[in-house]
Structures are given as C-alpha cells and as structure tokens.
Design an enzyme around this catalytic site. Structure first.
Site: not given
Ligand code: FEO
Length: 369
Positions: A21, A75, A77, A79, A142, A161, A189, A220
């Site tokens: 993104h 989360h 999102e 991903d 986030h 995250d 990051y 991640h």
């Molecule tokens: Fe907020 Fe790794 O997605």
C-alpha cells in the site's frame, strides 16, 4: 514449524512483494499465523488471500484430520484476514474471536461468508483447553480493530502488526539474522506504518507492563526473543519521537544539478561538523526509503528547484507522505535553486512549518553557485 511447546508457525513468506500500500518492501515480507495445539486447537491470525493454500497446507501438516476450534483475528486488514473465506471453508465450525471493530470490518470484507464471531473486550479471556488467551485491544495500532493477544502458558504475546518488520528472506527468529538488519527493518516499518500512532503505541507499551513476556510473535517478520528488550526500548523511543541531536537527513530532487549541489554542500557541511547523516535523491530512491532514514534525525533538509511556480512532483509527494506520518520534534530547512520566480523553497518551508517543525530560514540559489 514448531516454535516451542505445542505452538507452531503456519504462515507464509511473500519474498516477491515490493510494494505494500504505497510503502516499498525491498526484501518482501511474511504473513505470520500461529497454531496452538492442545486438546483444543486455536489458530492465531491468518494470511493474505493468495497465500491461503500455503496456510492450509501448513495447518494440515500439523493437525492432519483434526479440526480448529478457535480462530483469533487480531486485525482485519486483508494481509491478515484475506484467507478467512478459505479457512472457514476448511474449518466451518471454528469460532472467531476479535474486537467488535474487527467483526464489523470482517463482515464487510466477506459478506458471503458466515462467521461465528465473538466480540471481546480488554481483559476478556478465552479458555482453549491447555491454553489461556487474554485479549488486549490496541485501537489505532494501527487500525481501529487492532488487538494483541497474550498467552500466559508460554508467556507469549501475539501483537499482530505491532513490533513487526517486513522481512521476507526466510528467517524465523531474531537470532537468525543480524541485529543491524533486524533494527533497520523494524525502524523502516515503524517510520512508514506506526509513526502516526505514537500515542496509542505508548498506551500499549504501558498495558504490556502488566504481562510477563518472553516471546513476541508478530504478524510480519521474525519472532522476538533475545532482541525483545532492545525492541521495546526502541518502540518507547520512537513513540516519543526521540531524535539524535547530531543526526540529519537531506532529501531532494534536482533539475539541472544546482539543487543537487546545494544538497551535497549541506551534507558535507554537517558531516564536517561531526553529524551523522543521509542524503537521498528522490528520483533514485522511493519516498518510503527516505521516510525510514529520517526516523531518528533531528535535522531534516528538503530541497527542490522551482518548477512551474512550485516544487518538483517527487518532492511534493514526499512531503504529503511525510506529513501524514506525523514526525515530531524536528528542525527543518527548505532549500532549492530557481531561475526567475523561486516558489519551491518557500512552499517547502511552509509545509515543514505546518508539520510543527522548528524552522531555519529557507535557502534559495539563483541559477547556480
Ligand atoms: Fe495492518 Fe499487516 O496489516
């Protein structure tokens, strides 16, 4: 892969992704998911949709024909949640746990999927056989739905995250790579994703003081054990916008080379004074690379020649990006060359000033010097 006791890493490595993104990921990333296997089975987080097969195959290698009873979604999102429809196709009886905001987001993302969702609040506990999970919502670290989960049995934190790094080169634990690489990727990051949410990060760090944590399993990058104390120190400093008073970053673009000469002169002057710095030409490096370089810089110099009564588009894009990430506690200076009207440096000055930076006078050079 077994990471300890009956906890397994079952996520996926995305070694080829280079743009996340709008944020450049030069060595790819991972979408980490974890399986806690006891008399009940719990899946913690999942993966981006194109990696659903990898996740399901990794789960099957651990579980065989056993089923998953619980799924913790820290989360929503994509991903992390993209594979939800495929996971629920394989394990339709699994019950999901996450925040109310997560439930709303998941149901909006996956309107065709029936989800047995249990919304949790701070301090709620899931008793999953031999394992006990305590939920720690962390809104805006986030996204509004973001949550961490603590497993007391192994003193493990799953903060999604938070405390992550985009590293897609195959390492699993912090001890598998150099500290230099780990903190370079963690800083990159933080600067590009977490920086605007420093107040919620501070609240999270305060909350975590109440938990004994030996291992952090982010969504991640690598699992943190040995480097965890240092990483928590770094997060405390980054969330306070602590900068190095002898560090600077020069970021610029150039048309015929004069603004480049100005950038190099600034770099040379400050280096000669004993400061540590970086110099970045935005036509050669992505704006997210430049953002990461200024994470700990006290002095930020931004330069552009005047083009069409304004600044070069690369510099304008960088400033828009940087302003959104809300760095604080900086000293700024604008510079740039011009031929007749000279708007670029004052425009950059105004934007840096609107970021709350303490400003030095802008510097303009006519044609050349
Ligand atoms: Fe907020 Fe790794 O997605």
């Amino acid at each position: 892969m077994k990471i300890c006791g009956n906890i397994y890493a079952v996520g996926a490595v995305d070694e080829r992704i280079r743009m996340f993104h709008g944020y450049r990921t030069p060595i790819g990333t991972t979408y980490n998911a974890y399986l806690a296997v006891g008399s009940r089975v719990t899946l913690i987080d999942f993966v981006k949709r194109p990696f659903a097969d990898v996740l399901l195959s990794n789960i099957k290698a651990v579980l065989g024909e056993r089923k998953i009873e619980y799924i913790i979604c820290n989360h929503a999102e994509p991903d992390h949640s993209g594979a939800l429809p495929e996971v629920l196709k394989a394990y339709p009886d699994a019950a999901l746990y996450g925040t109310a905001a997560c439930e709303k987001t998941l149901k909006a993302y996956c309107p065709e999927t029936e989800i047995n969702f249990n919304a949790v609040k701070t301090g709620d506990v899931l008793d999953a056989g031999e394992f006990t999970f305590t939920f720690i919502p962390m809104p805006m670290v986030h996204w509004p739905d973001s949550m961490a989960t603590y497993m007391a049995d192994e003193k493990m934190l799953f903060p999604n995250d938070a405390l992550g790094q985009h590293i897609g080169t195959g390492e699993v634990f912090d001890s598998d790579l150099s500290l230099e690489k780990l903190f370079e990727r963690a800083g990159d990051y933080y600067a590009n994703i977490v920086l605007p949410f420093s107040a919620p990060v501070k609240a999270l760090l305060k909350n975590l003081n109440g938990f004994e944590i030996k291992t952090v399993c982010p969504s991640h990058g690598v699992i943190l054990k040995d480097a965890l104390p240092r990483m928590l120190e770094k997060y405390a400093a980054w969330s306070d916008n602590v900068t190095d008073g002898e560090s600077f970053t020069v970021i610029y673009d150039t048309m015929w080379g004069t603004t480049k000469k100005m950038a190099e002169r600034i770099f040379g002057d400050y280096t000669a004074k004993g400061f540590k710095g970086d110099i970045i030409n935005l036509s050669e490096k992505h704006h997210s690379y430049a953002m990461a370089r200024l994470l700990e810089s006290k002095y930020i110099f931004i330069g552009s020649p005047t083009l069409n009564n304004g600044m070069m588009p690369s510099v304008s894009a960088f400033l828009t990006y940087m302003k959104g990430l809300k760095p604080k506690n900086r000293i700024g200076r604008a510079f740039g060359s011009y031929g007749w009207s000279g708007e670029a440096a004052p425009q950059i000055h105004d934007i840096l000033s609107s970021c709350g930076f303490e400003m030095m006078e802008p510097e303009k050079v006519l044609w050349n010097f």
